[in-house]
Design a protein around this motif. Sequence first.
Motif, mmCIF file in Angstrom:
data_model
loop_
_atom_site.group_PDB
_atom_site.id
_atom_site.type_symbol
_atom_site.label_atom_id
_atom_site.label_comp_id
_atom_site.label_asym_id
_atom_site.label_seq_id
_atom_site.Cartn_x
_atom_site.Cartn_y
_atom_site.Cartn_z
ATOM 1 N N PRO A 15 0.738 0.585 7.436
ATOM 2 C CA PRO A 15 -0.415 -0.288 7.175
ATOM 3 C C PRO A 15 -0.460 -0.757 5.715
ATOM 4 N N HIS A 16 -0.747 -2.030 5.532
ATOM 5 C CA HIS A 16 -0.854 -2.587 4.172
ATOM 6 C C HIS A 16 -2.342 -2.774 3.833
ATOM 7 N N PRO A 17 -2.753 -2.475 2.568
ATOM 8 C CA PRO A 17 -4.178 -2.606 2.205
ATOM 9 C C PRO A 17 -4.746 -4.013 2.397
ATOM 10 N N GLU A 18 -3.905 -5.024 2.378
ATOM 11 C CA GLU A 18 -4.406 -6.393 2.564
ATOM 12 C C GLU A 18 -4.556 -6.738 4.046
ATOM 13 N N GLY A 19 -4.151 -5.836 4.948
ATOM 14 C CA GLY A 19 -4.122 -6.105 6.402
ATOM 15 C C GLY A 19 -2.672 -6.229 6.839
ATOM 16 N N TYR A 21 1.114 -4.791 8.504
ATOM 17 C CA TYR A 21 2.037 -3.659 8.330
ATOM 18 C C TYR A 21 3.216 -4.119 7.489
ATOM 19 N N TYR A 22 3.797 -3.199 6.710
ATOM 20 C CA TYR A 22 4.893 -3.609 5.847
ATOM 21 C C TYR A 22 5.856 -2.469 5.567
ATOM 22 N N LYS A 23 7.004 -2.823 5.074
ATOM 23 C CA LYS A 23 7.920 -1.834 4.483
ATOM 24 C C LYS A 23 8.719 -2.505 3.382
ATOM 25 N N GLU A 24 8.814 -1.832 2.243
ATOM 26 C CA GLU A 24 9.655 -2.369 1.172
ATOM 27 C C GLU A 24 11.108 -2.201 1.589
ATOM 28 N N THR A 25 11.863 -3.294 1.592
ATOM 29 C CA THR A 25 13.254 -3.271 2.055
ATOM 30 C C THR A 25 14.232 -3.389 0.899
ATOM 31 N N GLY A 50 11.580 -6.846 -2.164
ATOM 32 C CA GLY A 50 11.356 -7.560 -0.911
ATOM 33 C C GLY A 50 10.706 -6.634 0.102
ATOM 34 N N ILE A 51 9.884 -7.208 0.974
ATOM 35 C CA ILE A 51 9.273 -6.425 2.062
ATOM 36 C C ILE A 51 9.414 -7.155 3.395
ATOM 37 N N TYR A 52 9.363 -6.368 4.482
ATOM 38 C CA TYR A 52 9.031 -6.896 5.788
ATOM 39 C C TYR A 52 7.510 -6.891 5.850
ATOM 40 N N ASP A 69 5.263 -15.017 -8.592
ATOM 41 C CA ASP A 69 5.457 -15.985 -7.507
ATOM 42 C C ASP A 69 5.954 -15.173 -6.315
ATOM 43 N N GLU A 70 5.470 -15.505 -5.128
ATOM 44 C CA GLU A 70 5.893 -14.764 -3.928
ATOM 45 C C GLU A 70 6.485 -15.733 -2.913
ATOM 46 N N MET A 71 7.723 -15.460 -2.477
ATOM 47 C CA MET A 71 8.344 -16.312 -1.458
ATOM 48 C C MET A 71 8.230 -15.659 -0.094
ATOM 49 N N GLY A 130 9.037 -12.063 5.879
ATOM 50 C CA GLY A 130 9.449 -11.308 4.703
ATOM 51 C C GLY A 130 8.764 -11.900 3.482
ATOM 52 N N CYS A 131 8.540 -11.071 2.483
ATOM 53 C CA CYS A 131 7.953 -11.551 1.224
ATOM 54 C C CYS A 131 8.785 -10.996 0.087
ATOM 55 N N THR A 132 9.278 -11.867 -0.775
ATOM 56 C CA THR A 132 10.048 -11.393 -1.926
ATOM 57 C C THR A 132 9.354 -11.845 -3.201
ATOM 58 N N VAL A 133 9.388 -10.982 -4.197
ATOM 59 C CA VAL A 133 8.796 -11.330 -5.491
ATOM 60 C C VAL A 133 9.718 -10.918 -6.634
ATOM 61 N N SER A 134 9.620 -11.657 -7.709
ATOM 62 C CA SER A 134 10.305 -11.325 -8.953
ATOM 63 C C SER A 134 9.396 -11.761 -10.092
ATOM 64 N N GLY A 136 9.543 -7.503 -9.806
ATOM 65 C CA GLY A 136 9.268 -6.712 -8.622
ATOM 66 C C GLY A 136 7.801 -6.358 -8.453
ATOM 67 N N PHE A 137 7.439 -6.102 -7.191
ATOM 68 C CA PHE A 137 6.048 -5.807 -6.848
ATOM 69 C C PHE A 137 5.586 -4.477 -7.445
ATOM 70 N N ASP A 138 4.325 -4.473 -7.891
ATOM 71 C CA ASP A 138 3.669 -3.240 -8.354
ATOM 72 C C ASP A 138 2.192 -3.403 -8.010
ATOM 73 N N PHE A 139 1.579 -2.381 -7.420
ATOM 74 C CA PHE A 139 0.170 -2.515 -7.045
ATOM 75 C C PHE A 139 -0.720 -2.772 -8.266
ATOM 76 N N LYS A 140 -0.205 -2.525 -9.490
ATOM 77 C CA LYS A 140 -0.974 -2.857 -10.702
ATOM 78 C C LYS A 140 -1.202 -4.364 -10.830
ATOM 79 N N ASP A 141 -0.356 -5.145 -10.160
ATOM 80 C CA ASP A 141 -0.470 -6.616 -10.245
ATOM 81 C C ASP A 141 -1.266 -7.196 -9.081
ATOM 82 N N PHE A 142 -1.770 -6.304 -8.215
ATOM 83 C CA PHE A 142 -2.365 -6.713 -6.945
ATOM 84 C C PHE A 142 -3.885 -6.709 -7.082
ATOM 85 N N VAL A 143 -4.519 -7.860 -6.878
ATOM 86 C CA VAL A 143 -5.981 -7.944 -6.982
ATOM 87 C C VAL A 143 -6.545 -8.358 -5.621
HETATM 88 N N1 GUN Z 1 5.020 -4.419 -1.725
HETATM 89 C C1 GUN Z 1 3.870 -3.859 -1.337
HETATM 90 N N2 GUN Z 1 2.954 -4.789 -1.064
HETATM 91 C C2 GUN Z 1 3.542 -5.965 -1.271
HETATM 92 C C3 GUN Z 1 3.099 -7.296 -1.139
HETATM 93 O O1 GUN Z 1 1.964 -7.580 -0.772
HETATM 94 N N3 GUN Z 1 3.987 -8.251 -1.454
HETATM 95 C C4 GUN Z 1 5.233 -7.957 -1.864
HETATM 96 N N4 GUN Z 1 6.057 -8.955 -2.137
HETATM 97 N N5 GUN Z 1 5.671 -6.734 -1.997
HETATM 98 C C5 GUN Z 1 4.832 -5.744 -1.686
#
Ligand code: GUN
Length: 167
Positions: A15-19, A21-25, A50-52, A69-71, A130-134, A136-143
């Motif tokens: 489960p992802h806090p934003e709603g 399900y996810y996994k960091e790949t 990157g995540i599923y 930026d998130e792709m 999939g969602c990829t960011v650069s 890299g993702f850190d919950f400190k950047d998540f609002v």
């Molecule tokens: N890793 C954990 N949560 C996220 C998310 O919301 N986006 C991305 N790209 N990576 C994550």
Amino acid sequence: MNTKETLIKSLDLQPHPEGGYYKETYRSQGNIAEECLSDAYNGSRSHATGIYFLLTSDNFSAFHKINQDEMWHFYDGASILLHIILKEGVYSQHIIGRNILAGEVPQLVVKGGDWFAAEVIGVDTFSFVGCTVSPGFDFKDFVLPSRKELVALFPEHTDVITRLTHH
Ligand code: GUN
């Protein structure tokens, strides 16, 4: 055909806090030092992650923002409706999916600092992306703002914010 149960179980999605399900790949081995990042970051970050991400139609990914930026990449299931509110307040909708002739796109980039929310198009189904960011993702950047906080920022978008926030 994949079902949401197969995907969640086989790919070990959580489960992802934003709603959803996810996994960091993917998480790059290298780090970017804090001095090399903009002031928005506190601490170092991986080069990229990157995540599923699997969203079900009985839920939604609530409005949130990150520094990066998130792709988004479309993989399977129903198309996904992405709502974006630019930091300047302009609202737009985008459909991530495979129906190119209908204007859907298989990839979409949300710029860092913009607010976004997502929902599955259709009932009793799911979207798998999939969602990829650069950097890299850190919950400190998540609002993840409350409905009240986001409506205070963008009162002109009260309806969509009210519908796509959890609290
Ligand atoms: N890793 C954990 N949560 C996220 C998310 O919301 N986006 C991305 N790209 N990576 C994550």
